[in-house]
Design an enzyme around this catalytic site. Sequence first.
Site, PDB file in Angstrom:
ATOM      1  N   CYS B 511       8.467  -1.142  -0.744  1.00 34.96           N
ATOM      2  CA  CYS B 511       7.000  -1.151  -0.747  1.00 34.96           C
ATOM      3  C   CYS B 511       6.584   0.284  -0.432  1.00 34.96           C
ATOM      4  O   CYS B 511       7.185   1.218  -0.967  1.00 34.96           O
ATOM      5  CB  CYS B 511       6.451  -2.157   0.262  1.00 34.96           C
ATOM      6  SG  CYS B 511       7.005  -1.870   1.947  1.00 34.96           S
ATOM      7  N   ARG B 512       5.586   0.478   0.412  1.00 30.43           N
ATOM      8  CA  ARG B 512       5.184   1.844   0.760  1.00 30.43           C
ATOM      9  C   ARG B 512       6.070   2.381   1.878  1.00 30.43           C
ATOM     10  O   ARG B 512       6.615   3.461   1.775  1.00 30.43           O
ATOM     11  CB  ARG B 512       3.712   1.841   1.198  1.00 30.43           C
ATOM     12  CG  ARG B 512       3.168   3.200   1.599  1.00 30.43           C
ATOM     13  CD  ARG B 512       1.653   3.097   1.815  1.00 30.43           C
ATOM     14  NE  ARG B 512       1.101   4.350   2.280  1.00 30.43           N
ATOM     15  CZ  ARG B 512       0.968   4.673   3.563  1.00 30.43           C
ATOM     16  NH1 ARG B 512       1.346   3.840   4.500  1.00 30.43           N
ATOM     17  NH2 ARG B 512       0.447   5.846   3.909  1.00 30.43           N
TER      18      ARG B 512
END
Lengths: 565, 565
Positions: B511-512
């Site tokens: 994800c981030r």
Amino acid sequence: MGKRILIIGGVAGGASVAARARRIDEEADIIMFEKGPHVSFSNCALPFHLSGMVENGDDLVLMCPTQFKNQYNIEARVNSEVIKIIREDKKVVVKNLLTGGEYEESYDKLVLSPGANPILPRSIEGVTGSNVFTVRNVVDIKKLKNYIDSNNIKDIAVVGGGFIGVEVAENLCLADKNVSLIEALDQIMNPFDYDMAQILHKEMMDKGVNLILSDGVKKIDEDFVELQSGKKVAAKVVVMAIGVSPETGLAKDAGLEIGVTGGIKVDHNYLTNDKDIYAVGDAIEVYNRLTHKTSRLALAGPAQRQARAAADNMYNIHHNNNGVIGSSVVQVFDLGAASTGLNEKTAKAAGISYDFVYIIPGDKVGLMPDSNPMHFKLIYEYPTGRILGAQAIGKGNVDKRIDVIATMITMGGTLENLKELELCYAPLFGTAKDVVNFAALVGLNLLYGKFRQVPVTIVRELVEKDEFIVDVREKHEYEQGHLKNSVNIPLSEIRERMSEIPKYKPVYLHCRSSQRSYNAVMALQNSGYDNVINISGSYLGICCYEYYQDQVTGRAKIVTEYNFN
Amino acid sequence: MGKRILIIGGVAGGASVAARARRIDEEADIIMFEKGPHVSFSNCALPFHLSGMVENGDDLVLMCPTQFKNQYNIEARVNSEVIKIIREDKKVVVKNLLTGGEYEESYDKLVLSPGANPILPRSIEGVTGSNVFTVRNVVDIKKLKNYIDSNNIKDIAVVGGGFIGVEVAENLCLADKNVSLIEALDQIMNPFDYDMAQILHKEMMDKGVNLILSDGVKKIDEDFVELQSGKKVAAKVVVMAIGVSPETGLAKDAGLEIGVTGGIKVDHNYLTNDKDIYAVGDAIEVYNRLTHKTSRLALAGPAQRQARAAADNMYNIHHNNNGVIGSSVVQVFDLGAASTGLNEKTAKAAGISYDFVYIIPGDKVGLMPDSNPMHFKLIYEYPTGRILGAQAIGKGNVDKRIDVIATMITMGGTLENLKELELCYAPLFGTAKDVVNFAALVGLNLLYGKFRQVPVTIVRELVEKDEFIVDVREKHEYEQGHLKNSVNIPLSEIRERMSEIPKYKPVYLHCRSSQRSYNAVMALQNSGYDNVINISGSYLGICCYEYYQDQVTGRAKIVTEYNFN
């Protein structure tokens, strides 16, 4: 079919149990009941809405029920109050606060995370008035801010000098309000000792807060608050923040055991006396590993840890329960104020033998921009040297120093260990010998009997008794302000002027931060003086300590010449 | 009559020995010899004169000989080089560099604290030119600054990407110079692993430094530097900072033992093989408690500790020698970069079994101003979980996290201990589960086999092999830039879209910052997927890692769509 987990309370503790359980078990039915309209909001950030630092109050809500559903497959039912636990049937009765309807839900495991309620003493006249507010959730803070804004309120009284009271007072002050902070005790911020709290008092007063100590609220009127002393304080809004009381109603009604501190009693696994009911967060009592006693501790970090442990226990995953030490930090205008473990008050109350160091070193190399003194107090067990706690206040990186001490406490470290810590250093970040190393060195010198100290708290007495006090700062520093009747013999002249210092009576020494005076103490001791005593906290500490006396009572002028800045 | 203590070198180590000896013994004759014109200057602050952060170069000198005399009764003889040690007579020969005269002084105890010299390889053509500078002392830095100012120099090359090179490059950049930083290795800042160093490379390039890696200097001309690759770099001034070599000439001549690392060999008490001669600081070799090998470590904190221990040993005062772990921090424009203990490189070189965690959590609550991601890499021993080292890079309080890890290393802490640390929390200072707690939780999940990860370093390979990569960020995040060929299934949709994810081959998730992907990994695993792998470092880490490739070689475009910011 999966386990059915019901959780009462959807903030720090509750939401953490739910998320952790989901990561362990994809099949579980997980339902959180929250009587308010929001789950998972940032309680700790609430006060920052008042200054506008968090501009939009809705931003305080971190996740909505839809996000819980989508991201974690967790059902979050807001406006839903659990009004009864039927333990024999493993059911709860839920009231939908919007419709008034009631229904039952059954559980395999139930988790209580109801939190704690702000205390509103009915003995205060007017405490139920519409101008009286508390700060527990997003609804509260938006209501308060809205009331202030729409009525264009200027004069506000905050009652209670704990974390919430101080943060509310500061944020209102930053919003340009006239703020009075009223505290019944003689100091704000209980995690700090009286001497350290004076630094915070000074900062509050310097920044324009009308600080009132040792006085309680008797009556709240529309335009003012009347204190026990009879004094009246202008206030069109009153924020009550004198403390919280754990929400134990449901637990009590269900026959769950309550501890001596008034919090729900839990075992190693955060289980109540019902093997299917856990309790976590501000409503429980915890075990303090330093005092070896139970206590209450309304902090987010421990709540999250308890939540994880409770979820793990449902799935037979091992967890540790090391008890708590209590680490916290708060911003007070320009100062950070952090503490961990025991202070003098709590060590005394627990009957623990201790001694302490109070030093005021630079928080980074003096040449660097924003280098500032840091007030640092270290408490250690006497005579073992085991680290028990610390308090740090200053413009610089106080949380760093306190986190290191918290780590030392957890790992059973002593002054010898602390002295040896090899911490990261560059001029912009600290000094080659960090604040905490320096505190350990001073502590070891005390512990090993290399020199003696008196605390800043007795300086007034020393001055009044006309004791022999040597100020070893340079002449130009002395001339800007000094203790009454102190003799100025700079460290740079101490060897040639030693004959001016008597050998037949006690000699007290100080400088600005006590580094130079320590060198002077050693020079005198090694020259045959056997009654030489360093003033712990030194002139910077003395000035903070006496500031409140000066501003409020004028009594500090008895001790010092000139001003305190 | 008192002990006669002679000290060679009057900076960090030497001055600390002198001051400590004086505090113990008022009678001792203490003389420091310094061949330069200054004692007790702040070496670590030298580069800050170049930007004007330390405006007046003379401020870098902390104490003059007169102050040493007056405050400590210590004689500091500047411009005085000790040219010979006559061990059999316990004498040194001193040359007065101003008059050229030579004389002898006798000692009871001699301390060598000569430091280390910048390396200037004669193989580089033009290295002795008048436009080539090094940075060791106040004279050097004033000379460099004066040369730049008076010749109105714009183009400057700094050779060497260690602490001094990086700080010099940054401070020259802040003074609006065109700076090239040339490093022969493929990364700057050796205390960091290659993956973490990329974050610093990005910052240097973003701030306008012409960063040249994997290339050495062949020739220095008046207007340019010619590199090994043949490339020419415009530079009218060259600062050489490729490393230092311990000053061991005097020690060698006197027959004192030199260690395998080239530093003076010392025992537990910092004594050389002569029982009356101590050595401390950058000239000695130290014992690394993690690798169990000797090494060299040019840091101020350990030097001060050695100095104190040496002075104590002269007076039979016990001290500990725990070896070193190596903790350091440096400011690189907007980023702090701190590290302690072992990194992957040093763990591998020492043959230590390790694993690591790379996470990118927020440094404080996201709602607060100046909340930023912090890149944090934790190295631990496998399979014991003992903490071995850490690296932290970010705009926030990196030194705090590294100091906590340094404390854990010193106290023999494990991931279990780190997970339980109760650190101070408020939204402005951190998160309820601090960066270090979070790293421990991830580490334990790896150690206990709860999930698997691959490092950011192999993402290019995954993309090129067209592996199945799921990006679990929300759609709008994905659209701003993502890995080529990655599939976007947001965490919020993962349960309903699980059928899009194959079970028969490896699935990589990110994800981030890897918090959401960790939740997705657990959801998949608990739904019967047995070949699911998290990408450590996640998208933020990948972007930093590939940035240099993008800027310099364009190769990152092979991996990612869109840009890196």
